[in-house]
Write a protein that holds these residues in place. Structure first.
Motif, PDB file in Angstrom:
ATOM      1  N   GLY A   1       0.776  -1.228   0.000  1.00 57.00           N
ATOM      2  CA  GLY A   1       0.000   0.000   0.000  1.00 57.00           C
ATOM      3  C   GLY A   1       0.808   1.278   0.000  1.00 57.00           C
ATOM      4  O   GLY A   1       0.227   2.369  -0.091  1.00 57.00           O
ATOM      5  N   ALA A   2       2.114   1.188   0.102  1.00 52.28           N
ATOM      6  CA  ALA A   2       2.928   2.401   0.213  1.00 52.28           C
ATOM      7  C   ALA A   2       3.091   3.131  -1.108  1.00 52.28           C
ATOM      8  O   ALA A   2       3.190   4.358  -1.159  1.00 52.28           O
ATOM      9  CB  ALA A   2       4.301   2.052   0.778  1.00 52.28           C
ATOM     10  N   GLY A   3       3.159   2.399  -2.209  1.00 57.06           N
ATOM     11  CA  GLY A   3       3.418   3.013  -3.506  1.00 57.06           C
ATOM     12  C   GLY A   3       4.902   3.074  -3.810  1.00 57.06           C
ATOM     13  O   GLY A   3       5.751   2.669  -3.005  1.00 57.06           O
ATOM     14  N   ALA A   4       5.215   3.613  -4.986  1.00 55.46           N
ATOM     15  CA  ALA A   4       6.597   3.648  -5.468  1.00 55.46           C
ATOM     16  C   ALA A   4       7.262   4.974  -5.131  1.00 55.46           C
ATOM     17  O   ALA A   4       6.659   6.038  -5.257  1.00 55.46           O
ATOM     18  CB  ALA A   4       6.633   3.429  -6.975  1.00 55.46           C
ATOM     19  N   ASP A   5       8.514   4.897  -4.712  1.00 56.74           N
ATOM     20  CA  ASP A   5       9.286   6.117  -4.471  1.00 56.74           C
ATOM     21  C   ASP A   5       9.760   6.735  -5.781  1.00 56.74           C
ATOM     22  O   ASP A   5       9.920   7.952  -5.880  1.00 56.74           O
ATOM     23  CB  ASP A   5      10.488   5.804  -3.586  1.00 56.74           C
ATOM     24  N   GLY A   6       9.994   5.890  -6.780  1.00 56.49           N
ATOM     25  CA  GLY A   6      10.414   6.382  -8.081  1.00 56.49           C
ATOM     26  C   GLY A   6       9.858   5.532  -9.191  1.00 56.49           C
ATOM     27  O   GLY A   6       9.735   4.311  -9.056  1.00 56.49           O
ATOM     28  N   VAL A   7       9.502   6.186 -10.299  1.00 56.71           N
ATOM     29  CA  VAL A   7       8.991   5.500 -11.480  1.00 56.71           C
ATOM     30  C   VAL A   7       9.748   6.014 -12.692  1.00 56.71           C
ATOM     31  O   VAL A   7       9.927   7.232 -12.853  1.00 56.71           O
ATOM     32  CB  VAL A   7       7.475   5.736 -11.665  1.00 56.71           C
ATOM     33  N   VAL A   8      10.183   5.098 -13.540  1.00 60.30           N
ATOM     34  CA  VAL A   8      10.814   5.455 -14.809  1.00 60.30           C
ATOM     35  C   VAL A   8       9.890   4.994 -15.923  1.00 60.30           C
ATOM     36  O   VAL A   8       9.661   3.792 -16.095  1.00 60.30           O
ATOM     37  CB  VAL A   8      12.208   4.805 -14.964  1.00 60.30           C
ATOM     38  N   GLU A   9       9.341   5.943 -16.703  1.00 58.50           N
ATOM     39  CA  GLU A   9       8.408   5.618 -17.779  1.00 58.50           C
ATOM     40  C   GLU A   9       9.163   5.637 -19.100  1.00 58.50           C
ATOM     41  O   GLU A   9       9.611   6.684 -19.553  1.00 58.50           O
ATOM     42  CB  GLU A   9       7.269   6.638 -17.818  1.00 58.50           C
ATOM     43  N   THR A  10       9.296   4.480 -19.746  1.00 60.67           N
ATOM     44  CA  THR A  10      10.098   4.387 -20.963  1.00 60.67           C
ATOM     45  C   THR A  10       9.276   4.073 -22.215  1.00 60.67           C
ATOM     46  O   THR A  10       9.842   4.045 -23.310  1.00 60.67           O
ATOM     47  CB  THR A  10      11.184   3.298 -20.825  1.00 60.67           C
ATOM     48  N   THR A  11       7.963   3.839 -22.076  1.00 64.24           N
ATOM     49  CA  THR A  11       7.184   3.334 -23.210  1.00 64.24           C
ATOM     50  C   THR A  11       6.739   4.424 -24.178  1.00 64.24           C
ATOM     51  O   THR A  11       6.423   4.135 -25.330  1.00 64.24           O
ATOM     52  CB  THR A  11       5.931   2.589 -22.731  1.00 64.24           C
ATOM     53  N   GLY A  12       6.655   5.666 -23.717  1.00 65.53           N
ATOM     54  CA  GLY A  12       6.119   6.720 -24.562  1.00 65.53           C
ATOM     55  C   GLY A  12       4.610   6.672 -24.702  1.00 65.53           C
ATOM     56  O   GLY A  12       4.026   7.359 -25.546  1.00 65.53           O
ATOM     57  N   ASN A  13       3.945   5.898 -23.856  1.00 70.93           N
ATOM     58  CA  ASN A  13       2.489   5.755 -23.871  1.00 70.93           C
ATOM     59  C   ASN A  13       1.917   6.602 -22.732  1.00 70.93           C
ATOM     60  O   ASN A  13       2.223   6.361 -21.557  1.00 70.93           O
ATOM     61  CB  ASN A  13       2.118   4.283 -23.703  1.00 70.93           C
ATOM     62  N   VAL A  14       1.077   7.585 -23.053  1.00 70.22           N
ATOM     63  CA  VAL A  14       0.613   8.508 -22.011  1.00 70.22           C
ATOM     64  C   VAL A  14      -0.335   7.823 -21.027  1.00 70.22           C
ATOM     65  O   VAL A  14      -0.453   8.262 -19.876  1.00 70.22           O
ATOM     66  CB  VAL A  14      -0.057   9.748 -22.636  1.00 70.22           C
ATOM     67  N   ILE A  15      -1.000   6.763 -21.454  1.00 72.37           N
ATOM     68  CA  ILE A  15      -1.847   6.019 -20.512  1.00 72.37           C
ATOM     69  C   ILE A  15      -0.976   5.337 -19.460  1.00 72.37           C
ATOM     70  O   ILE A  15      -1.283   5.349 -18.256  1.00 72.37           O
ATOM     71  CB  ILE A  15      -2.713   4.991 -21.267  1.00 72.37           C
ATOM     72  N   VAL A  16       0.136   4.754 -19.916  1.00 68.14           N
ATOM     73  CA  VAL A  16       1.074   4.120 -18.990  1.00 68.14           C
ATOM     74  C   VAL A  16       1.711   5.171 -18.079  1.00 68.14           C
ATOM     75  O   VAL A  16       1.890   4.942 -16.876  1.00 68.14           O
ATOM     76  CB  VAL A  16       2.147   3.336 -19.763  1.00 68.14           C
ATOM     77  N   LEU A  17       2.021   6.327 -18.627  1.00 72.66           N
ATOM     78  CA  LEU A  17       2.578   7.407 -17.807  1.00 72.66           C
ATOM     79  C   LEU A  17       1.629   7.788 -16.684  1.00 72.66           C
ATOM     80  O   LEU A  17       2.048   7.943 -15.526  1.00 72.66           O
ATOM     81  CB  LEU A  17       2.875   8.625 -18.690  1.00 72.66           C
ATOM     82  N   ARG A  18       0.358   7.928 -16.990  1.00 77.64           N
ATOM     83  CA  ARG A  18      -0.628   8.267 -15.962  1.00 77.64           C
ATOM     84  C   ARG A  18      -0.666   7.183 -14.885  1.00 77.64           C
ATOM     85  O   ARG A  18      -0.723   7.493 -13.681  1.00 77.64           O
ATOM     86  CB  ARG A  18      -2.010   8.439 -16.594  1.00 77.64           C
ATOM     87  N   LYS A  19      -0.611   5.932 -15.301  1.00 77.21           N
ATOM     88  CA  LYS A  19      -0.587   4.838 -14.310  1.00 77.21           C
ATOM     89  C   LYS A  19       0.644   4.958 -13.411  1.00 77.21           C
ATOM     90  O   LYS A  19       0.567   4.720 -12.199  1.00 77.21           O
ATOM     91  CB  LYS A  19      -0.568   3.489 -15.034  1.00 77.21           C
ATOM     92  N   GLY A  20       1.770   5.304 -14.009  1.00 77.78           N
ATOM     93  CA  GLY A  20       2.986   5.445 -13.225  1.00 77.78           C
ATOM     94  C   GLY A  20       2.883   6.539 -12.183  1.00 77.78           C
ATOM     95  O   GLY A  20       3.315   6.374 -11.031  1.00 77.78           O
TER      96      GLY A  20
END
Length: 369
Positions: free
Chosen positions: A255-274
């Motif tokens: 339940g804590a979540g991520a301290d850091g996310v690296v978005e490499t796909t170039g997909n804005v839907i995936v970015l929002r999830k990140g």
């Protein structure tokens, strides 16, 4: 005196790479003639070749070159004929960001590297039958047997490591590594999530495994790439075909979540999830580039918990420092790039493009006899 060389030319947007003889201009004051030994193929090359970016075509692409210096311009001081070099991006060297050690944010970065196709003074580095071609791509245009390279685009490296193993350092690898080391800077016990297990994403996974982060989560849709991510240092993997990214991160982190996310796909839907998967005060790094003009909707109230969203170019690396350090990690086996690389003879560039587009290979590297 000009140099004739064989190059892979893209005649127009959407056209294939075709081999043709071209002429390279004589090296000017701060330019170097390099015999290319290997060159990585990157999605940026494919994007430009497709006509998705306004680079002048016909032209010669390639921005992950590695080779051996053959000749230097009169004012070149850092290398000499016979030196092994890795090629990366160029920069002006005089603007505020260059002076502050952030050349990836050079004031002239776009025209010097990605869009201009010419030197800063507008002159061409490559021609064919007397007509100028688009060149100077990332200060190199290394899809050719020889390249005329900006002095600021190259980094001298030791001769004891095969250049085929080092070519990807010039763009994709240093980008993924820099997202983790230069932006996220994980602390002890942190959770890092990498969205996309391609060359950039797996480089980020390997970089995260070398930090005090204790949880490294790789997300992709391809089972084989998730398995490789595990072998390269991911502690957990998420198959995005089978699980919601946010729910999976919440489950893994209790339940804590991520301290850091690296978005490499170039997909804005995936970015929002990140972004939604971030913990309070967490940071998401945008690495993957969607089509120009793309926008992403964010939950503004969700950002008020100190979340940060940061854009990134080429890992915000200072190449003269970063690339030698990465070379050392490759030599010591702590950055096993060979697990990502598939080699193709230069004449088979068309097959390399097909395999990359189909996801059959993670990092194609062209080799030159």
């Amino acid at each position: 005196m000009s140099t004739t060389t064989r190059a892979a030319v893209v005649e127009s947007g959407g056209a294939p790479f075709t081999l043709a003889d071209v002429e390279l201009d004589e090296p000017r004051a701060h330019e170097v003639l390099v015999r290319i030994v290997a060159a990585g193929l990157c999605h940026t090359d494919l994007g430009v070749a497709s006509g998705g970016l306004p680079f002048p075509l016909p032209g010669v692409l390639g921005h992950e070159g590695a080779g051996i210096v053959e000749a230097v311009g009169p004012d070149v001081a850092g290398v000499e004929p016979g030196d092994h070099v890795v090629l990366s991006f160029t920069s002006c060297g005089s603007c505020r960001n260059c002076r502050d050690g952030h050349p990836a944010y050079c004031a002239a970065w776009l025209p010097l590297n990605l869009l201009g196709g010419r030197r800063a003074d507008g002159s061409a580095t490559i021609s064919r039958d007397g007509a100028p071609l688009g060149g100077h791509f990332f200060g190199q245009s290394s899809f050719a047997e020889r390249a005329l390279v900006d002095e600021r685009s190259l980094v001298k490296v030791d001769r004891d490591i095969p250049l085929e193993s080092l070519a990807p350092l010039g763009c994709g690898v240093q980008t993924g590594v820099g997202a983790v080391w230069n932006v996220l800077e994980p602390r002890t016990g942190d959770t890092v999530v990498v969205l996309g297990a391609g060359a950039v994403g797996l480089s980020a996974v390997m970089a995260a495994a070398l930090t005090p982060a204790t949880t490294v989560i790789a997300v992709d849709k391809v089972v084989e790439r998730l398995e490789l991510a595990r072998e390269l240092g991911a502690t957990h993997t998420v198959n995005a075909n089978e699980a919601d990214i946010v729910e999976a991160v919440q489950l893994i982190t209790s339940g804590a979540g991520a301290d850091g996310v690296v978005e490499t796909t170039g997909n804005v839907i995936v970015l929002r999830k990140g972004v939604d998967a971030l913990a309070a005060r967490g940071t998401a790094v945008i690495v993957g580039a969607p089509p120009f003009g793309s926008e992403v909707a964010l939950d503004v109230n969700g950002m008020l918990g100190g979340k940060r969203l940061v854009g990134l170019t080429l890992g915000d690396q200072e190449t003269q420092t970063a690339i030698p350090a990465l070379v050392r990690l490759v030599r010591e086996g702590r950055l096993p790039l060979d697990r990502l690389i598939s080699t193709y003879a230069f004449k088979d560039i068309g097959q390399a493009v097909q395999d990359m587009a189909a996801g059959k290979t993670i990092k194609p590297v062209l080799t030159f006899a």
